[in-house]
Design a protein around this motif. Structure first.
Motif, PDB file in Angstrom:
ATOM      1  N   LYS A  34       0.838  -1.187   0.000  1.00 22.73           N
ATOM      2  CA  LYS A  34       0.000   0.000   0.000  1.00 22.73           C
ATOM      3  C   LYS A  34       0.883   1.250   0.000  1.00 22.73           C
ATOM      4  N   ASN A  35       0.379   2.303  -0.586  1.00 24.59           N
ATOM      5  CA  ASN A  35       1.111   3.564  -0.659  1.00 24.59           C
ATOM      6  C   ASN A  35       0.800   4.397   0.588  1.00 24.59           C
ATOM      7  N   PRO A  36       1.810   4.730   1.402  1.00 28.06           N
ATOM      8  CA  PRO A  36       1.554   5.509   2.620  1.00 28.06           C
ATOM      9  C   PRO A  36       1.058   6.929   2.337  1.00 28.06           C
ATOM     10  N   LEU A  37       1.141   7.363   1.112  1.00 25.27           N
ATOM     11  CA  LEU A  37       0.676   8.699   0.761  1.00 25.27           C
ATOM     12  C   LEU A  37      -0.836   8.827   0.916  1.00 25.27           C
ATOM     13  N   PHE A  38      -1.563   7.709   0.838  1.00 26.49           N
ATOM     14  CA  PHE A  38      -3.014   7.740   0.863  1.00 26.49           C
ATOM     15  C   PHE A  38      -3.609   7.466   2.237  1.00 26.49           C
ATOM     16  N   PHE A  39      -2.789   7.352   3.276  1.00 25.86           N
ATOM     17  CA  PHE A  39      -3.286   7.136   4.621  1.00 25.86           C
ATOM     18  C   PHE A  39      -3.082   8.415   5.426  1.00 25.86           C
ATOM     19  N   TRP A  50      -2.994   9.186   8.468  1.00 28.02           N
ATOM     20  CA  TRP A  50      -2.266   9.149   9.726  1.00 28.02           C
ATOM     21  C   TRP A  50      -0.761   9.024   9.526  1.00 28.02           C
ATOM     22  N   THR A  51      -0.288   8.875   8.295  1.00 31.81           N
ATOM     23  CA  THR A  51       1.151   8.767   8.051  1.00 31.81           C
ATOM     24  C   THR A  51       1.767  10.151   7.903  1.00 31.81           C
ATOM     25  N   LEU A  52       3.041  10.257   8.247  1.00 31.41           N
ATOM     26  CA  LEU A  52       3.733  11.540   8.121  1.00 31.41           C
ATOM     27  C   LEU A  52       3.907  11.943   6.669  1.00 31.41           C
ATOM     28  N   LEU A  53       4.005  10.952   5.778  1.00 26.23           N
ATOM     29  CA  LEU A  53       4.143  11.265   4.358  1.00 26.23           C
ATOM     30  C   LEU A  53       2.894  11.961   3.841  1.00 26.23           C
ATOM     31  N   ASN A  54       1.720  11.488   4.246  1.00 30.24           N
ATOM     32  CA  ASN A  54       0.476  12.127   3.836  1.00 30.24           C
ATOM     33  C   ASN A  54       0.352  13.518   4.438  1.00 30.24           C
ATOM     34  N   ARG A  55       0.750  13.668   5.688  1.00 32.27           N
ATOM     35  CA  ARG A  55       0.669  14.979   6.330  1.00 32.27           C
ATOM     36  C   ARG A  55       1.583  15.986   5.638  1.00 32.27           C
ATOM     37  N   GLN A  56       2.752  15.514   5.219  1.00 35.49           N
ATOM     38  CA  GLN A  56       3.677  16.394   4.513  1.00 35.49           C
ATOM     39  C   GLN A  56       3.101  16.772   3.156  1.00 35.49           C
ATOM     40  N   TYR A  57       2.451  15.822   2.502  1.00 37.53           N
ATOM     41  CA  TYR A  57       1.840  16.085   1.201  1.00 37.53           C
ATOM     42  C   TYR A  57       0.733  17.127   1.320  1.00 37.53           C
ATOM     43  N   ARG A  58      -0.020  17.089   2.427  1.00 28.97           N
ATOM     44  CA  ARG A  58      -1.090  18.049   2.651  1.00 28.97           C
ATOM     45  C   ARG A  58      -0.587  19.348   3.264  1.00 28.97           C
ATOM     46  N   GLY A  59       0.695  19.424   3.648  1.00 33.09           N
ATOM     47  CA  GLY A  59       1.252  20.636   4.210  1.00 33.09           C
ATOM     48  C   GLY A  59       1.161  20.731   5.716  1.00 33.09           C
ATOM     49  N   ILE A  60       1.031  19.596   6.397  1.00 33.53           N
ATOM     50  CA  ILE A  60       0.935  19.562   7.855  1.00 33.53           C
ATOM     51  C   ILE A  60       2.222  18.966   8.417  1.00 33.53           C
ATOM     52  N   ASP A  61       2.702  19.479   9.546  1.00 37.28           N
ATOM     53  CA  ASP A  61       3.891  18.958  10.237  1.00 37.28           C
ATOM     54  C   ASP A  61       5.128  18.958   9.342  1.00 37.28           C
ATOM     55  N   LEU A  62       5.392  20.039   8.666  1.00 35.65           N
ATOM     56  CA  LEU A  62       6.545  20.083   7.770  1.00 35.65           C
ATOM     57  C   LEU A  62       7.866  20.035   8.524  1.00 35.65           C
ATOM     58  N   LYS A  63       7.894  20.417   9.793  1.00 35.19           N
ATOM     59  CA  LYS A  63       9.146  20.458  10.539  1.00 35.19           C
ATOM     60  C   LYS A  63       9.685  19.064  10.824  1.00 35.19           C
ATOM     61  N   VAL A  92       8.887  16.056   9.362  1.00 32.10           N
ATOM     62  CA  VAL A  92       8.835  15.021   8.340  1.00 32.10           C
ATOM     63  C   VAL A  92      10.144  14.954   7.573  1.00 32.10           C
ATOM     64  N   ILE A  93      10.674  13.755   7.488  1.00 31.73           N
ATOM     65  CA  ILE A  93      11.858  13.505   6.666  1.00 31.73           C
ATOM     66  C   ILE A  93      11.468  12.433   5.661  1.00 31.73           C
ATOM     67  N   ILE A  94      11.509  12.786   4.391  1.00 31.82           N
ATOM     68  CA  ILE A  94      11.064  11.856   3.366  1.00 31.82           C
ATOM     69  C   ILE A  94      12.294  11.250   2.689  1.00 31.82           C
ATOM     70  N   GLU A  95      12.313   9.926   2.633  1.00 32.64           N
ATOM     71  CA  GLU A  95      13.385   9.246   1.942  1.00 32.64           C
ATOM     72  C   GLU A  95      12.926   8.945   0.522  1.00 32.64           C
ATOM     73  N   ALA A  96      13.859   8.745  -0.367  1.00 28.46           N
ATOM     74  CA  ALA A  96      13.512   8.440  -1.752  1.00 28.46           C
ATOM     75  C   ALA A  96      12.882   7.062  -1.882  1.00 28.46           C
ATOM     76  N   SER A  97      13.087   6.189  -0.887  1.00 25.42           N
ATOM     77  CA  SER A  97      12.529   4.846  -0.963  1.00 25.42           C
ATOM     78  C   SER A  97      11.014   4.847  -0.915  1.00 25.42           C
ATOM     79  N   PHE A  98      10.407   5.890  -0.367  1.00 28.94           N
ATOM     80  CA  PHE A  98       8.945   5.961  -0.348  1.00 28.94           C
ATOM     81  C   PHE A  98       8.402   6.015  -1.772  1.00 28.94           C
ATOM     82  N   PHE A  99       9.057   6.793  -2.632  1.00 26.22           N
ATOM     83  CA  PHE A  99       8.521   7.028  -3.962  1.00 26.22           C
ATOM     84  C   PHE A  99       9.053   6.062  -5.010  1.00 26.22           C
ATOM     85  N   ARG A 100      10.167   5.399  -4.731  1.00 27.76           N
ATOM     86  CA  ARG A 100      10.816   4.581  -5.742  1.00 27.76           C
ATOM     87  C   ARG A 100       9.893   3.492  -6.287  1.00 27.76           C
TER      88      ARG A 100
END
Length: 121
Positions: free
Chosen positions: A44-49, A51-64, A66-74
């Protein structure tokens, strides 16, 4: 022992907590709870949940935090395919043809059913 981040949701995992998954290519995946582990194994893609930090970062929440690794998108970007328009148009044509056949068969079946009940009675 140092603090790890969950490979699915990005939450901090302290020593003695969570679980570890090691692939055959010696990549380490840390999970904070079984929910994250199960969703990861279901690919499953964590971007669509939400409660995940990746989704919050995508929506602009908790930017401080969140650390996104390239493995999420690969893994998700490798599945992009180019489609041939001729093949797609043939598939759509066949779908319409099959739909017309099914409608005709249903009408014929209803007519047959009505005539059969009339002759029996």
């Amino acid at each position: 022992m140092d603090i790890q981040n969950c490979s699915f949701c990005g939450i901090k995992i302290y020593p003695g907590h969570g679980s570890l998954f090691i692939k055959n290519n010696l990549k380490f995946y840390y999970f904070c709870r079984s929910k994250c582990r199960k969703l990861f194994h279901l690919k499953k893609n964590p971007l669509f949940f939400p409660w995940t930090l990746l989704n919050r970062q995508y929506r602009g929440i908790d930017l401080k935090e969140v650390i996104i690794e390239a493995s999420f998108f690969r893994n998700f970007s490798e599945n992009i395919r180019n489609y041939n328009n001729k093949i797609i148009s043939n598939i759509i044509y066949e779908m319409k043809r099959v739909k017309k056949q099914n409608l005709k068969r249903n009408i014929d079946y209803k007519i047959f059913k009505k005539t059969k009940t009339k002759t029996v009675v």
